[in-house]
Design an enzyme around this catalytic site. Sequence first.
Site, short mmCIF file in Angstrom:
data_model
loop_
_atom_site.label_atom_id
_atom_site.label_comp_id
_atom_site.label_asym_id
_atom_site.label_seq_id
_atom_site.Cartn_x
_atom_site.Cartn_y
_atom_site.Cartn_z
N GLY A 1 -18.68 3.54 -3.08
CA GLY A 1 -20.06 3.67 -2.57
C GLY A 1 -21.03 4.07 -3.68
O GLY A 1 -22.17 3.59 -3.74
N GLY B 1 -18.25 7.81 -2.53
CA GLY B 1 -17.18 8.08 -3.51
C GLY B 1 -17.29 7.07 -4.63
O GLY B 1 -18.38 6.62 -4.98
N ASN B 2 -16.16 6.68 -5.21
CA ASN B 2 -16.20 5.75 -6.34
C ASN B 2 -16.87 4.44 -5.94
O ASN B 2 -17.81 3.98 -6.60
CB ASN B 2 -14.78 5.49 -6.87
CG ASN B 2 -14.81 4.51 -8.03
OD1 ASN B 2 -15.54 4.72 -9.01
ND2 ASN B 2 -14.06 3.44 -7.95
N LYS C 1 0.85 -1.20 0.00
CA LYS C 1 0.00 0.00 0.00
C LYS C 1 0.88 1.23 0.00
O LYS C 1 2.00 1.20 0.52
CB LYS C 1 -0.88 0.01 1.28
CG LYS C 1 -2.13 0.85 1.13
CD LYS C 1 -3.14 0.07 0.31
CE LYS C 1 -4.51 0.61 0.33
NZ LYS C 1 -5.50 -0.42 -0.08
N GLY D 1 -20.61 6.59 2.77
CA GLY D 1 -19.52 6.87 1.83
C GLY D 1 -20.08 6.78 0.43
O GLY D 1 -20.65 5.76 0.05
N1 GLU Z 1 -7.22 -0.01 -3.48
C1 GLU Z 1 -7.97 -1.20 -3.76
C2 GLU Z 1 -8.03 -2.09 -2.53
O1 GLU Z 1 -7.88 -1.66 -1.41
C3 GLU Z 1 -7.47 -1.90 -5.00
C4 GLU Z 1 -6.04 -2.33 -4.96
C5 GLU Z 1 -5.52 -2.81 -6.30
O2 GLU Z 1 -6.26 -2.85 -7.26
O3 GLU Z 1 -4.34 -3.14 -6.32
O4 GLU Z 1 -8.31 -3.26 -2.64
#
Ligand code: GLU
Length: 423
Positions: free
Chosen positions: A223, A220-221, A106, A218
Amino acid sequence: MSSKPNPFAIAQQQLDDAAAILGLSPAMHAFLRVPMREYHFSIPVQMDDGSYQVFQGFRVQYNDARGPAKGGIRFHPDETIDTVRALAAWMTWKTAVVDIPLGGGKGGVICSPKNMSREELERLSRGYMRRLAHLIGPEKDVPAPDVNTTPEIMAWMLDEYETITGRHLPGVITGKPVPLFGSLGRSDATARGGIYTVREAAKMLGIELEGAPVAIQGFGNVGGWAGILCHQMGMKVIAVSDETGGLYNPHGLNIPALAKHVQQHPKRWIEGYTEPGAERIPKEEGGKVLELPVTVLFPAALENVITQENADRIQAKIVAELANGPTTPEADRVLYEKGIYVIPDFLCNAGGVTVSYFEQVQNAYNFYWPAEEVVKRLDERMTTAFHAVHEMAQRRKVHNRLAAYLVAVQRVAEAVALRGWVK
Ligand code: GLU
């Protein structure tokens, strides 16, 4: 009120519970409790007024035993290294629970994207990639969108990476715009995957979803897409909220109209939307959306919204966690005792990374699938993962989150042991 829970302490505590049941060796447990690698960056950015600001960014590669680290990048004013660590741990369990050949990672930058211009955001995104470029790659670590990062931001980051390395390598980042080697079906994949798990849960529980009331915290994208998909399935979205407050209509909100409003709002907020029969919930009372008597509640924003303080007041039959880390361990126990069926975050929201994986596969082959193929394969992965977790919960008589940990941690520990890192 106690101080804000530390998400990484929560992630470690959740792992500890699973490690005890699985009987992990002390060394394996210790290894899985911490990230394998983490990076801290300072990113100088010239602002539109000519001044410079130095932003702080992170990338955590939590575990890559099952494949390259994988996970999004968040732009948020409250970002901390511990939040990124927790989210990277959850990515490790997420890719394992849906059984895709990737690890967990992350990234995050402390910034207020809603108060920055598009040009400032572009310079920040490119600056972040300049720090990151030599640490990532399709065979090392593959970022993606997350809170406040978009396909457009992925395009800037891809371009910066390819400019630095001097070659085309679209599989270095996923969630890209479709014309720039993104996958069809990626934008709604997280919500769609979550809806598949809700469909399976409803079957197991004998619950009818047609006409069933839904609340979404929420918008956003993730929700927003959840709202649209629920609406298309004939469910009744009676309440939604975002950081500006909430909306409540017991007869069901007009989701297509609301989604259009949000899309046209400069900050993508629900604020200012009105419709006959809908009541506005003030900002300070936005949490009320979590406490309505609905069939399905989707927490679809940030961490730690269902806590010891409000868990007792949750009335949903199914809590489908589209957000990462919305429920604290104390709240988990309360929900389990109340008989609420929780579809835990790293299962419920795994559709995004699953389609990210499909995107990478298509990038590697340089051959692109039709949307129907993406959706069909997503359904297969989510349905299989759901039932693996549901059966584990029944067999071990534990709540679903712990069951999801048991499935995922076992897979990661097996790969770590097979590599001979730790026995
Ligand atoms: N940010 C998204 C998650 O938390 C997608 C992560 C990704 O596609 O690598 O699962």
